[in-house]
Structures are given as structure tokens and as C-alpha cells.
Design an enzyme around this catalytic site. Structure first.
Site, PDB file in Angstrom:
ATOM      1  N   LYS A 151       0.867  -1.190   0.000  1.00 42.88           N
ATOM      2  CA  LYS A 151       0.000   0.000   0.000  1.00 42.88           C
ATOM      3  C   LYS A 151       0.894   1.227   0.000  1.00 42.88           C
ATOM      4  O   LYS A 151       1.749   1.383   0.881  1.00 42.88           O
ATOM      5  CB  LYS A 151      -0.896   0.029   1.240  1.00 42.88           C
ATOM      6  N   HIS A 273       0.158   7.999  14.508  1.00 46.61           N
ATOM      7  CA  HIS A 273      -0.704   6.944  13.972  1.00 46.61           C
ATOM      8  C   HIS A 273      -0.897   5.774  14.955  1.00 46.61           C
ATOM      9  O   HIS A 273      -2.027   5.387  15.261  1.00 46.61           O
ATOM     10  CB  HIS A 273      -0.103   6.455  12.646  1.00 46.61           C
TER      11      HIS A 273
HETATM   12  P1  NAD Z   1       6.846   8.545  10.443  1.00 50.40           P
HETATM   13  O1  NAD Z   1       7.203   8.028   9.136  1.00 50.40           O
HETATM   14  O2  NAD Z   1       6.306   9.926  10.532  1.00 50.40           O
HETATM   15  O3  NAD Z   1       8.101   8.406  11.419  1.00 50.40           O
HETATM   16  C1  NAD Z   1       7.980   8.844  12.743  1.00 50.40           C
HETATM   17  C2  NAD Z   1       9.159   9.779  13.118  1.00 50.40           C
HETATM   18  O4  NAD Z   1      10.306   8.984  13.341  1.00 50.40           O
HETATM   19  C3  NAD Z   1       9.528  10.780  12.042  1.00 50.40           C
HETATM   20  O5  NAD Z   1       9.815  12.012  12.632  1.00 50.40           O
HETATM   21  C4  NAD Z   1      10.796  10.176  11.432  1.00 50.40           C
HETATM   22  O6  NAD Z   1      11.666  11.137  10.893  1.00 50.40           O
HETATM   23  C5  NAD Z   1      11.424   9.532  12.622  1.00 50.40           C
HETATM   24  N1  NAD Z   1      12.298   8.405  12.364  1.00 50.40           N
HETATM   25  C6  NAD Z   1      12.157   7.425  11.459  1.00 50.40           C
HETATM   26  N2  NAD Z   1      13.083   6.482  11.637  1.00 50.40           N
HETATM   27  C7  NAD Z   1      13.865   6.880  12.663  1.00 50.40           C
HETATM   28  C8  NAD Z   1      14.972   6.327  13.333  1.00 50.40           C
HETATM   29  N3  NAD Z   1      15.432   5.112  13.037  1.00 50.40           N
HETATM   30  N4  NAD Z   1      15.545   7.027  14.340  1.00 50.40           N
HETATM   31  C9  NAD Z   1      15.049   8.234  14.707  1.00 50.40           C
HETATM   32  N5  NAD Z   1      13.970   8.795  14.143  1.00 50.40           N
HETATM   33  C10 NAD Z   1      13.391   8.122  13.129  1.00 50.40           C
HETATM   34  O7  NAD Z   1       5.729   7.626  11.155  1.00 50.40           O
HETATM   35  P2  NAD Z   1       5.476   6.049  11.132  1.00 50.40           P
HETATM   36  O8  NAD Z   1       4.769   5.758  12.392  1.00 50.40           O
HETATM   37  O9  NAD Z   1       6.681   5.278  10.773  1.00 50.40           O
HETATM   38  O10 NAD Z   1       4.476   5.873   9.906  1.00 50.40           O
HETATM   39  C11 NAD Z   1       3.167   6.408   9.952  1.00 50.40           C
HETATM   40  C12 NAD Z   1       2.647   6.456   8.537  1.00 50.40           C
HETATM   41  O11 NAD Z   1       2.554   5.130   8.020  1.00 50.40           O
HETATM   42  C13 NAD Z   1       1.259   7.054   8.429  1.00 50.40           C
HETATM   43  O12 NAD Z   1       1.233   7.959   7.365  1.00 50.40           O
HETATM   44  C14 NAD Z   1       0.384   5.861   8.112  1.00 50.40           C
HETATM   45  O13 NAD Z   1      -0.738   6.201   7.326  1.00 50.40           O
HETATM   46  C15 NAD Z   1       1.334   4.999   7.342  1.00 50.40           C
HETATM   47  N6  NAD Z   1       0.971   3.572   7.328  1.00 50.40           N
HETATM   48  C16 NAD Z   1       0.971   2.954   6.131  1.00 50.40           C
HETATM   49  C17 NAD Z   1       0.661   1.608   6.063  1.00 50.40           C
HETATM   50  C18 NAD Z   1       0.731   0.893   4.753  1.00 50.40           C
HETATM   51  O14 NAD Z   1       0.327  -0.271   4.682  1.00 50.40           O
HETATM   52  N7  NAD Z   1       1.250   1.515   3.707  1.00 50.40           N
HETATM   53  C19 NAD Z   1       0.371   0.895   7.229  1.00 50.40           C
HETATM   54  C20 NAD Z   1       0.399   1.566   8.446  1.00 50.40           C
HETATM   55  C21 NAD Z   1       0.706   2.918   8.488  1.00 50.40           C
HETATM   56  N1  GLY Z   2      -2.114  -1.476   7.255  1.00 50.05           N
HETATM   57  C1  GLY Z   2      -3.199  -2.145   6.582  1.00 50.05           C
HETATM   58  C2  GLY Z   2      -2.823  -2.836   5.328  1.00 50.05           C
HETATM   59  O1  GLY Z   2      -1.682  -2.883   4.927  1.00 50.05           O
HETATM   60  O2  GLY Z   2      -3.663  -3.378   4.684  1.00 50.05           O
END
Ligand code: NAD
Ligand code: GLY
Length: 367
Positions: A151, A273
Site C-alpha cells: 500500500k 498513527h
Molecule cells: P513517520 O514516518 O512519521 O516516522 C515517525 C518519526 O520517526 C519521524 O519524525 C521520522 O523522521 C522519525 N524516524 C524514522 N526512523 C527513525 C529512526 N530510526 N531514528 C530516529 N527517528 C526516526 O511515522 P510512522 O509511524 O513510521 O508511519 C506512519 C505512517 O505510516 C502514516 O502515514 C500511516 O498512514 C502509514 N501507514 C501505512 C501503512 C501501509 O500499509 N502503507 C500501514 C500503516 C501505516
Molecule cells: N495497514 C493495513 C494494510 O496494509 O492493509
């Protein structure tokens, strides 16, 4: 599960016919990125898409690994934060890909959390009608969830992830060592997605998390590899059965229907999230009990595990109408009715169908 080198390495396969790929989970995996990209047949220029935070921490190591096997490398930095997961960032990214000369023989490396993975993956899916991409997730949430399953996408002002594509990566490379620099808040938020798998599809995994919570919070590397491996395995299995979410894949949205609403109401900044998903799971468990799918003891157990992870369980006092509107904006809403994922006992799912008003009543928020 193959074992290579000094550190334990887990290699899983996501079986999707010609779109199949491996998930490599290892301490120190970044060093093997270049070699593994060669192994899966990638060529040409590698365009690393990352953000300033992650570029500063891991950009050099990733660049070096890719250059060491002869790839030419360009690094493109997008702003850090969910609020930048939008069309403005995407259009600037296209400009940068064009300027760097990223052509059909090149590939994208998404280096970062779920935001970078979703945006870079969508750019790869659409640039020149699709170029290969590799996921190098660096948050726990991205390692257990967003980097697997294809996704990709961006948010629209009216709702989260409304624009996107199913587009599978060629490789997912998970270096658990990158979690050392992640702040506690983001780490705990990632644990919400780990609990999701246990609560909705696998009781032994839920029990494993309960039994090992101290080691997980202490970030013991072998335990981290185990929870990431088991999460990816469960996700891969669901994706293999329903890649494009015709039905079954919706179970991965356990805790997300209300979670997305809370995330939106927090302006995509008050709650991250995973924190919003944790709140969504607290209510999903209550709704499941109200519907007779699980016992009050199951609700308490799910609640207790979320608390032990240090995640919020108190729902902020949102305005009722705002909450109803946010729930109604769910992508899975059809004709005013939402497919809601419940837990059946712990470790099995059930689906029910409700209006936003019914969900509020069943959750006890209106009691
Ligand atoms: P994010 O990508 O915003 O990362 C969180 C924070 O951590 C950011 O400030 C980033 O710069 C920092 N960061 C990343 N790696 C780091 C590291 N190793 N050390 C220090 N800092 C670091 O948030 P997230 O929780 O990773 O992702 C949330 C996003 O993922 C949302 O947009 C959500 O919709 C999406 N998501 C997508 C799917 C999918 O299936 N595609 C599933 C779940 C969530
Ligand atoms: N995070 C939900 C999906 O990948 O379907």
C-alpha cells in the site's frame, strides 16, 4: 528460516506470483543493502528518498552500501512529518526525480518511517508509469506493517491515504539496529500495530507479547527480531490471500476505523498513527464485547497490554458531531455503513457492519 553471518537473519517471502519479494530482518542489515539489491536484479541509479532526520542518521550508510556494489546514488530529501504526506511533497519529489535523471532503468529506495515509505512508494508506482522500489523501514511501525504489502499513497485534505496505489516493493530490508535512535514515543506507537496482529489474528503471538513485554520495552535485539518477524509473517499471509483488499485484508484495519478518526481529529499531530490505533483497539475490544464476540475478560486483557506498552487508553473528549463525521470519512464506508473489524475472543477476527452512530453507542462512548 536461513541463518547467515554473525547475526541472526530472518528471511521471509511474500508470495505474490510475479510480484513476490523477500523481507530480510537483521541487525546491521543496512550494510548488505547494495548486495541484496543486486541479487534481486536491480540496476542503474538508486534514488534514495528519505527525510532530514533519517538522512542524518542513516543516509551515509545506505549510500555507501549501494555505491560499494557500483550503483550511482542520488539522495532526495522530503520534509519530515505526516502533514507533508501530500501532493505538494509528491510534486516536488517528481521534480527531483526528473532533475536527477531517474529513468526506467533506475530504482527508488524508501529510507525512513511509514510516511517516507508511503510517499516514495507512490512516487515509484507512478513515475514513468512505475519503476522498482525497495523499502528500508526505520520505525517499528514501518518494520512491522507499512513496508510490507504494497500500500502506497498520500493524504488528501479531506482524508488520510485517499490517493494511492497497490505497488509491491522488490525487497524489504529491515535493520533492527535503526530502532536504537527512534524515540520512545514512536517505538511504543509501533507496538500498537504489533498488538493488533496478536489481538485480531493470532493468540499465541498475543501471549508471546504479554510474556515478553519487559524485554520488548528494553529493546532486546533478538526479541525485536522475533516480534518483527512474526508480525511480517502474519501480514504477508493476509496480503498473499487478498493483495488488493477485496475483503479479507480489511482485518488488518483492526483498531484503525476509530483510530483514523482520532488521528484526523487530533489534526494529524496531537496523536501519532500508532497511538490513535491503540485508542481504536481499546474501543474495538469494547464493541466486540458489546456484540458478543468476546468476553469482558478479553477486553481487560487487551486494555492491560496496551497500558503496559505505555500507550494512551483514555479517549480525548471529542465533539460528538466531529467524531461522527470523522468516522463516516472512513475509506471502507459504503452507503453510510462501515465494515468494522472486531476481535473474536483474542486472536481471531469477526466483521460487523454499522453506522457511525451505532459504533459510538456500542463503544460505550455515549453511555
Ligand atoms: P513517520 O514516518 O512519521 O516516522 C515517525 C518519526 O520517526 C519521524 O519524525 C521520522 O523522521 C522519525 N524516524 C524514522 N526512523 C527513525 C529512526 N530510526 N531514528 C530516529 N527517528 C526516526 O511515522 P510512522 O509511524 O513510521 O508511519 C506512519 C505512517 O505510516 C502514516 O502515514 C500511516 O498512514 C502509514 N501507514 C501505512 C501503512 C501501509 O500499509 N502503507 C500501514 C500503516 C501505516
Ligand atoms: N495497514 C493495513 C494494510 O496494509 O492493509
Amino acid at each position: 528460516m536461513p541463518v547467515e553471518g554473525v547475526f541472526r537473519v530472518s528471511v521471509l517471502t511474500v508470495n505474490l506470483a510475479e510480484n513476490s519479494y523477500e523481507i530480510v530482518i537483521e541487525r546491521g542489515a543496512l550494510a548488505s543493502l547494495g548486495r541484496r539489491c543486486r541479487t534481486v536484479g536491480l540496476k542503474g541509479m538508486a534514488a534514495i528518498v528519505t527525510n532530514p532526520t533519517v538522512a542524518g542518521l542513516y543516509g551515509a550508510a545506505v549510500t555507501e552500501s549501494l555505491q560499494s556494489v557500483g550503483f550511482s546514488v542520488v539522495q532526495i530529501v522530503i520534509p519530515d512529518g505526516e502533514e507533508y504526506k501530500n501532493s505538494t511533497t509528491l510534486n516536488r519529489l517528481y521534480d527531483d526525480l526528473l532533475e536527477a535523471g531517474v529513468d526506467r532503468s533506475s530504482f527508488v529506495v524508501a529510507l525512513g518511517g511509514g510516511v517516507v515509505g508511503d510517499v516514495a512508494g507512490y512516487a515509484a508506482a507512478t513515475w514513468l508509469r512505475g519503476i522498482p522500489f525497495v523499502q528500508v523501514p526505520t520505525t517499528l511501525l514501518a518494520q512491522v506493517d507499512s513496508s510490507v504489502g504494497g500500500k502506497t499513497g498520500i493524504d488528501h485534505p479531506k482524508g488520510k491515504n485517499l490517493i494511492g496505489a497497490f505497488y509491491q516493493p522488490r525487497l524489504v530490508l529491515i535493520d533492527v539496529s535503526t530502532l536504537k535512535t527512534l524515540d520512545q514515543r514512536q517505538f511504543r506507537a509501533g507496538l500498537a500495530e504489533v498488538i493488533k496482529y496478536g489481538a485480531s489474528v493470532n493468540l499465541p503471538f498475543f501471549e508471546y507479547i504479554e510474556e515478553n513485554i519487559a524485554a520488548i520495552l528494553a529493546m532486546e535485539p533478538d526479541i525485536l527480531i522475533e516480534i518483527i518477524r512474526r508480525s511480517c509473517e502474519l501480514k504477508a499471509h493476509v496480503v498473499e490471500l487478498d493483495e488488493k483488499e477485496a475483503g479479507l485484508r480489511a482485518i488488518l484495519n483492526y483498531g484503525h476505523t476509530l483510530g483514523h478518526a482520532f488521528e484526523a481529529l487530533s489534526g494529524f499531530s496531537g496523536l501519532v498513527h500508532g497511538e490513535a490505533v491503540a485508542l481504536g483497539m481499546v474501543l474495538a475490544a469494547k464493541i466486540s464485547a458489546a456484540e458478543g464476540f468476546c468476553s469482558p475478560e478479553d477486553v481487560s486483557r487487551i486494555h492491560a497490554l496496551i497500558v503496559r506498552c505505555g500507550l494512551l487508553v483514555e479517549i480525548p473528549p471529542y465533539d460528538r458531531q466531529h467524531l461522527l463525521n470523522a468516522i463516516a470519512a472512513d475509506k471502507k464506508s459504503k452507503g453510510g455503513t462501515i465494515t468494522f473489524i472486531c476481535n473474536q475472543g483474542i486472536g481471531m477476527y469477526a466483521m460487523s457492519h454499522h453506522t457511525p452512530e451505532e459504533l459510538l453507542l456500542l463503544s460505550g462512548l455515549e453511555a
